[in-house]
Design a protein around this motif. Structure first.
Motif, PDB file in Angstrom:
ATOM      1  N   PRO A  59      28.171  40.111  37.431  1.00 29.13           N
ATOM      2  CA  PRO A  59      28.815  38.979  36.491  1.00 29.13           C
ATOM      3  C   PRO A  59      30.072  40.141  35.734  1.00 29.13           C
ATOM      4  O   PRO A  59      30.909  39.346  35.137  1.00 29.13           O
ATOM      5  N   ILE A  60      30.091  41.108  35.636  1.00 27.90           N
ATOM      6  CA  ILE A  60      31.239  41.866  34.989  1.00 27.90           C
ATOM      7  C   ILE A  60      32.430  41.846  35.917  1.00 27.90           C
ATOM      8  O   ILE A  60      33.511  41.515  35.469  1.00 27.90           O
ATOM      9  N   ALA A  61      32.230  41.878  37.214  1.00 23.44           N
ATOM     10  CA  ALA A  61      33.428  41.547  38.321  1.00 23.44           C
ATOM     11  C   ALA A  61      33.689  40.289  38.193  1.00 23.44           C
ATOM     12  O   ALA A  61      35.005  39.904  38.413  1.00 23.44           O
ATOM     13  N   ALA A  62      32.835  39.215  37.867  1.00 26.65           N
ATOM     14  CA  ALA A  62      33.286  37.811  37.726  1.00 26.65           C
ATOM     15  C   ALA A  62      34.108  37.493  36.572  1.00 26.65           C
ATOM     16  O   ALA A  62      35.068  37.117  36.506  1.00 26.65           O
ATOM     17  N   LEU A  63      33.940  38.308  35.573  1.00 25.11           N
ATOM     18  CA  LEU A  63      34.639  38.154  34.121  1.00 25.11           C
ATOM     19  C   LEU A  63      36.035  38.739  34.502  1.00 25.11           C
ATOM     20  O   LEU A  63      36.892  38.483  33.782  1.00 25.11           O
ATOM     21  N   VAL A  64      36.036  39.763  35.084  1.00 20.91           N
ATOM     22  CA  VAL A  64      37.635  40.157  35.696  1.00 20.91           C
ATOM     23  C   VAL A  64      38.434  39.280  36.416  1.00 20.91           C
ATOM     24  O   VAL A  64      39.753  38.760  35.927  1.00 20.91           O
ATOM     25  N   ILE A  65      37.625  38.370  37.139  1.00 20.09           N
ATOM     26  CA  ILE A  65      38.142  37.576  38.007  1.00 20.09           C
ATOM     27  C   ILE A  65      38.762  36.493  36.981  1.00 20.09           C
ATOM     28  O   ILE A  65      39.726  35.838  37.130  1.00 20.09           O
ATOM     29  N   ALA A  66      37.660  36.009  36.138  1.00 20.94           N
ATOM     30  CA  ALA A  66      38.078  34.863  34.984  1.00 20.94           C
ATOM     31  C   ALA A  66      39.381  35.332  34.182  1.00 20.94           C
ATOM     32  O   ALA A  66      40.235  34.663  33.934  1.00 20.94           O
ATOM     33  N   ALA A  67      39.461  36.484  33.537  1.00 17.67           N
ATOM     34  CA  ALA A  67      40.418  37.016  32.915  1.00 17.67           C
ATOM     35  C   ALA A  67      41.866  37.090  33.719  1.00 17.67           C
ATOM     36  O   ALA A  67      42.922  36.717  32.945  1.00 17.67           O
ATOM     37  N   VAL A  68      41.869  37.403  34.779  1.00 19.18           N
ATOM     38  CA  VAL A  68      42.999  37.454  35.686  1.00 19.18           C
ATOM     39  C   VAL A  68      43.556  36.220  35.870  1.00 19.18           C
ATOM     40  O   VAL A  68      44.788  35.676  35.958  1.00 19.18           O
ATOM     41  N   ALA A  69      42.639  35.051  36.183  1.00 18.10           N
ATOM     42  CA  ALA A  69      42.881  33.779  36.219  1.00 18.10           C
ATOM     43  C   ALA A  69      43.621  33.296  35.014  1.00 18.10           C
ATOM     44  O   ALA A  69      44.483  32.263  35.084  1.00 18.10           O
ATOM     45  N   VAL A  70      43.133  33.521  33.818  1.00 22.18           N
ATOM     46  CA  VAL A  70      43.746  32.960  32.595  1.00 22.18           C
ATOM     47  C   VAL A  70      45.140  33.534  32.496  1.00 22.18           C
ATOM     48  O   VAL A  70      46.040  32.615  32.106  1.00 22.18           O
ATOM     49  N   LYS A  71      45.268  34.673  32.804  1.00 20.91           N
ATOM     50  CA  LYS A  71      46.862  35.211  32.708  1.00 20.91           C
ATOM     51  C   LYS A  71      47.500  34.413  33.918  1.00 20.91           C
ATOM     52  O   LYS A  71      48.870  34.197  33.236  1.00 20.91           O
ATOM     53  N   GLU A  72      47.222  34.281  34.969  1.00 20.30           N
ATOM     54  CA  GLU A  72      48.123  33.750  35.886  1.00 20.30           C
ATOM     55  C   GLU A  72      48.201  32.333  35.620  1.00 20.30           C
ATOM     56  O   GLU A  72      49.350  31.625  35.867  1.00 20.30           O
ATOM     57  N   GLY A  73      47.117  31.632  34.917  1.00 21.42           N
ATOM     58  CA  GLY A  73      47.284  30.136  34.800  1.00 21.42           C
ATOM     59  C   GLY A  73      48.315  29.904  33.687  1.00 21.42           C
ATOM     60  O   GLY A  73      49.181  29.093  33.500  1.00 21.42           O
ATOM     61  N   ARG A  74      48.516  30.849  32.580  1.00 21.49           N
ATOM     62  CA  ARG A  74      49.326  30.812  31.593  1.00 21.49           C
ATOM     63  C   ARG A  74      50.793  30.744  32.045  1.00 21.49           C
ATOM     64  O   ARG A  74      51.959  30.091  31.601  1.00 21.49           O
ATOM     65  N   ILE A 103      48.855  23.730  39.464  1.00 26.46           N
ATOM     66  CA  ILE A 103      48.416  25.355  39.770  1.00 26.46           C
ATOM     67  C   ILE A 103      47.707  25.819  38.451  1.00 26.46           C
ATOM     68  O   ILE A 103      46.667  26.585  38.756  1.00 26.46           O
ATOM     69  N   ALA A 104      48.400  25.686  37.490  1.00 26.96           N
ATOM     70  CA  ALA A 104      47.930  26.221  35.794  1.00 26.96           C
ATOM     71  C   ALA A 104      46.506  25.887  35.734  1.00 26.96           C
ATOM     72  O   ALA A 104      45.512  26.618  35.342  1.00 26.96           O
ATOM     73  N   ILE A 105      46.313  24.250  35.776  1.00 25.51           N
ATOM     74  CA  ILE A 105      45.083  23.840  35.447  1.00 25.51           C
ATOM     75  C   ILE A 105      43.860  24.281  36.330  1.00 25.51           C
ATOM     76  O   ILE A 105      42.749  24.497  35.807  1.00 25.51           O
ATOM     77  N   SER A 106      44.350  24.335  37.539  1.00 31.82           N
ATOM     78  CA  SER A 106      43.417  25.001  38.644  1.00 31.82           C
ATOM     79  C   SER A 106      42.828  26.421  38.084  1.00 31.82           C
ATOM     80  O   SER A 106      41.763  26.764  38.032  1.00 31.82           O
ATOM     81  N   PHE A 107      43.810  27.140  37.961  1.00 27.40           N
ATOM     82  CA  PHE A 107      43.344  28.480  37.325  1.00 27.40           C
ATOM     83  C   PHE A 107      42.678  28.619  36.160  1.00 27.40           C
ATOM     84  O   PHE A 107      41.423  29.289  36.013  1.00 27.40           O
ATOM     85  N   PHE A 108      42.763  27.713  35.124  1.00 28.69           N
ATOM     86  CA  PHE A 108      42.041  27.535  33.921  1.00 28.69           C
ATOM     87  C   PHE A 108      40.528  27.140  34.037  1.00 28.69           C
ATOM     88  O   PHE A 108      39.679  27.459  33.539  1.00 28.69           O
ATOM     89  N   ALA A 109      40.382  26.144  35.263  1.00 27.01           N
ATOM     90  CA  ALA A 109      39.328  25.790  35.389  1.00 27.01           C
ATOM     91  C   ALA A 109      38.350  26.513  36.122  1.00 27.01           C
ATOM     92  O   ALA A 109      37.088  26.728  35.964  1.00 27.01           O
ATOM     93  N   LEU A 110      39.058  27.581  36.874  1.00 28.21           N
ATOM     94  CA  LEU A 110      38.099  28.578  37.654  1.00 28.21           C
ATOM     95  C   LEU A 110      37.708  29.533  36.557  1.00 28.21           C
ATOM     96  O   LEU A 110      36.813  29.780  36.537  1.00 28.21           O
ATOM     97  N   ALA A 111      38.586  29.750  35.714  1.00 26.53           N
ATOM     98  CA  ALA A 111      38.150  30.837  34.558  1.00 26.53           C
ATOM     99  C   ALA A 111      37.211  30.372  33.646  1.00 26.53           C
ATOM    100  O   ALA A 111      36.173  31.155  33.073  1.00 26.53           O
ATOM    101  N   ALA A 112      37.001  29.192  33.391  1.00 23.76           N
ATOM    102  CA  ALA A 112      36.038  28.561  32.583  1.00 23.76           C
ATOM    103  C   ALA A 112      34.630  28.580  33.084  1.00 23.76           C
ATOM    104  O   ALA A 112      34.021  28.834  32.563  1.00 23.76           O
ATOM    105  N   TYR A 113      34.841  28.142  34.508  1.00 18.65           N
ATOM    106  CA  TYR A 113      33.342  28.159  35.200  1.00 18.65           C
ATOM    107  C   TYR A 113      32.882  29.446  35.319  1.00 18.65           C
ATOM    108  O   TYR A 113      31.669  29.730  34.966  1.00 18.65           O
ATOM    109  N   VAL A 114      33.468  30.399  35.776  1.00 19.22           N
ATOM    110  CA  VAL A 114      33.244  31.672  36.154  1.00 19.22           C
ATOM    111  C   VAL A 114      32.810  32.411  34.648  1.00 19.22           C
ATOM    112  O   VAL A 114      31.700  33.329  34.720  1.00 19.22           O
TER     113      VAL A 114
END
Length: 249
Positions: A187-202, A92-103
């Motif tokens: 893209p700003i909205a997308a960066l918010v998505i990425a930031a939250v994904a990193v937090k949840e992945g950790r 689950i964590a790796i999935s979050f990180f992959a999403l954050a990186a791409y976005v």
């Protein structure tokens, strides 16, 4: 001579109740996968047509949610789900990180001169529907996971809850872009998505998803004071502590 009173440690769910909860988790997994497959196809298609990084990122999050739910399904398909919990959390964590990186990469490209996102009616409707559906699904996953004592099920509920937040962010980003022509909002909205994904992945990697009340109860020792503080001490994130009334939150 009177014998000292022995404080009984509350037990978890009975075998029969555990079987019911496990079946419920499996049904929730099926519902989650089905909805998110449809959501991913619609979002990625609409995002590609509208050149919307946020909408594509939302669709990719749906795929991540499918992989997260699949990890939970794999865990509970075994005879000893607890033995598979740590590995499932890492998936689950790796999935979050992959999403954050791409976005993140796609958002930066859009901000520095990529194609501007166009209006997407399909994206607006999809975001609104997800905003209505996901909270209920997340609550059911979290409630069941807490009672069962499964950190993986609770982590998956947080992934679903993340989808709720992302739906709100996506809806605002698409609406602002459509109404005012502010292409940078996407893209700003997308960066918010990425930031939250990193937090949840950790949190998923460390196993910091909220522990179940039953798990906290197991830590009560014979010498511990019979107060609500024991549950709070048993859970580092405090989300399964007790309130002033002594009832689980």
């Amino acid at each position: 001579m009177s014998l000292p009173l022995i404080q009984l440690t509350p037990s978890g769910p009975s075998p029969l109740r555990r079987a019911v909860l496990t079946k419920r988790v499996q049904l929730l997994v099926v519902a989650t996968i089905t909805y998110n497959v449809i959501e991913a196809v619609v979002a990625i298609t609409a995002g590609t047509i509208a050149s919307s990084t946020a909408l594509i990122g939302f669709g990719l999050d749906s795929i991540i949610e499918v992989s997260s739910a699949a990890a939970v399904a794999w865990q509970f398909a075994g005879r000893d789900p607890e033995a598979r919990e740590k590995k499932a959390l890492h998936i689950i964590a790796i999935s979050f990180f992959a999403l954050a990186a791409y976005v993140s990469v796609e958002s930066v490209r859009a901000l520095i001169g990529g194609a501007e996102a166009e209006h997407s009616s399909v994206g607006l409707v999809l975001a609104a529907v997800s905003l209505a559906v996901m909270p209920g699904l997340s609550y059911a996953q979290r409630h069941t996971g807490r009672e069962l004592g499964s950190r993986t099920a609770v982590a998956d509920s947080k992934q679903t809850l993340l989808c709720t937040y992302l739906s709100a962010v996506l809806l605002v980003g698409l609406a602002v872009n459509s109404l005012f022509g502010w292409s940078w909002a996407d893209p700003i909205a997308a960066l918010v998505i990425a930031a939250v994904a990193v937090k949840e992945g950790r949190e998923a990697w460390k196993g910091d998803s909220c522990c179940a009340p039953n798990a906290a109860l197991h830590t009560v020792s014979a010498n511990a004071p019979p107060s609500g503080s024991t549950a709070t001490a048993a859970c580092a994130d405090g989300c399964c502590g007790t309130g002033e009334t002594g009832e689980p939150r």
